[in-house]
Design an enzyme around this catalytic site. Sequence first.
Site, PDB file in Angstrom:
ATOM      1  N   ASP A 243      76.712  53.322  35.536  1.00 36.02           N
ATOM      2  CA  ASP A 243      76.762  52.011  36.113  1.00 36.02           C
ATOM      3  C   ASP A 243      78.229  51.957  36.268  1.00 36.02           C
ATOM      4  O   ASP A 243      79.388  51.768  35.594  1.00 36.02           O
ATOM      5  CB  ASP A 243      76.693  51.170  34.968  1.00 36.02           C
ATOM      6  CG  ASP A 243      76.849  49.691  35.487  1.00 36.02           C
ATOM      7  OD1 ASP A 243      77.545  49.614  36.442  1.00 36.02           O
ATOM      8  OD2 ASP A 243      76.338  48.616  34.837  1.00 36.02           O
TER       9      ASP A 243
ATOM     10  N   ASP B 259      70.673  53.416  29.408  1.00 36.94           N
ATOM     11  CA  ASP B 259      70.674  52.190  30.328  1.00 36.94           C
ATOM     12  C   ASP B 259      72.284  51.928  30.622  1.00 36.94           C
ATOM     13  O   ASP B 259      73.068  52.374  29.769  1.00 36.94           O
ATOM     14  CB  ASP B 259      70.259  50.867  29.632  1.00 36.94           C
ATOM     15  CG  ASP B 259      69.666  49.757  30.817  1.00 36.94           C
ATOM     16  OD1 ASP B 259      69.707  50.333  32.041  1.00 36.94           O
ATOM     17  OD2 ASP B 259      69.394  48.593  30.318  1.00 36.94           O
TER      18      ASP B 259
HETATM   19  P1  13P Z   1      65.737  41.643  31.147  1.00 36.28           P
HETATM   20  O1  13P Z   1      66.834  41.856  29.754  1.00 36.28           O
HETATM   21  O2  13P Z   1      66.213  40.674  32.055  1.00 36.28           O
HETATM   22  O3  13P Z   1      64.579  42.078  30.697  1.00 36.28           O
HETATM   23  O4  13P Z   1      66.480  43.060  32.038  1.00 36.28           O
HETATM   24  C1  13P Z   1      66.124  44.389  31.583  1.00 36.28           C
HETATM   25  C2  13P Z   1      67.218  45.485  32.447  1.00 36.28           C
HETATM   26  O5  13P Z   1      67.237  45.470  33.595  1.00 36.28           O
HETATM   27  C3  13P Z   1      67.742  46.534  31.652  1.00 36.28           C
HETATM   28  O6  13P Z   1      68.746  47.143  32.233  1.00 36.28           O
END
Ligand code: 13P
Length: 284
Positions: free
Chosen positions: A104, A82
């Site tokens: 990102d 992520d």
């Molecule tokens: P939340 O923490 O609001 O569920 O978002 C998750 C997210 O978009 C991780 O990149």
Amino acid sequence: MPVMPTKQILDRAFAERYGVAAINVVNELTMEAVLAAAEELRAPVILQTSVKTVKQIGLDVLWAMWVELTRPISVPVALHLDHCPDRAVISACLARGWNSVLFDASKLSVEENRRQCIEVVAEARRFGADVEGEIEGFKRTEEMTGDEASHVQSLEIAVDFIKGTGIDVFAPAIGNAHGTYKTAPTLDSQRVTDLVEATGIPVALHGGTGMTAEQFSDLIARGCAKVNISTALKIAFMQSGHDYMAEHPGEYDPPKLFTAQRAAVMEMAKYHIRLFGSEGKAWT
Ligand code: 13P
């Protein structure tokens, strides 16, 4: 062990218009629980790791956990990095076997983001991996001012970025944020439709925790094939631990605590998988 490219999981969901839960896990317990939830519901799922989790657990240990915990899994699964601005971490995860990364570079100019993203896509391809891109960073919910949807790049710039970089999935800002919304956010769902129509690639919906069932189904129907959930897992994991200790004062038996936490995380994951329409969609 059907670990497969993220794109393969997303393209199918995109074509059939269901959402794949992309859930951030934080340790071995949560990784196992989310995989178990997907297995039980015969659903494809994406597990995400933040840069913080990669650094905290260590790349090799995290990778070993993934390999061992996915060994008995029979549904389609992928491991995704992520939000990562750090090219060194991207390279390390790709080389180790992560199935996709979110580069990102939203803090850089779109031009520089685009230049580097082209390099990341080329690097990922060498490992058979896929790339998510973004050009607008996401706020935390507590930083929201209500006019988030208006602080976005034009459709033209976004489409040019997507086509020019060759990314597999795009994460647009549509009024969404990470964390716990005070009230359901106002989202620019038309932007998802416009992006999908112009590019034909799936959209990643960020900030999933706290959106309404109607928002999820509308956005998934418009092409949000990847639906990110992180805060909901943290809440399920920590609150269940807290509740267990409150209900069992003086009991210091870690496996019992872990059993309660696993059940809570599984429930949370199953809730979202069902909500996104991916229950029963495993084809492996
Ligand atoms: P939340 O923490 O609001 O569920 O978002 C998750 C997210 O978009 C991780 O990149």
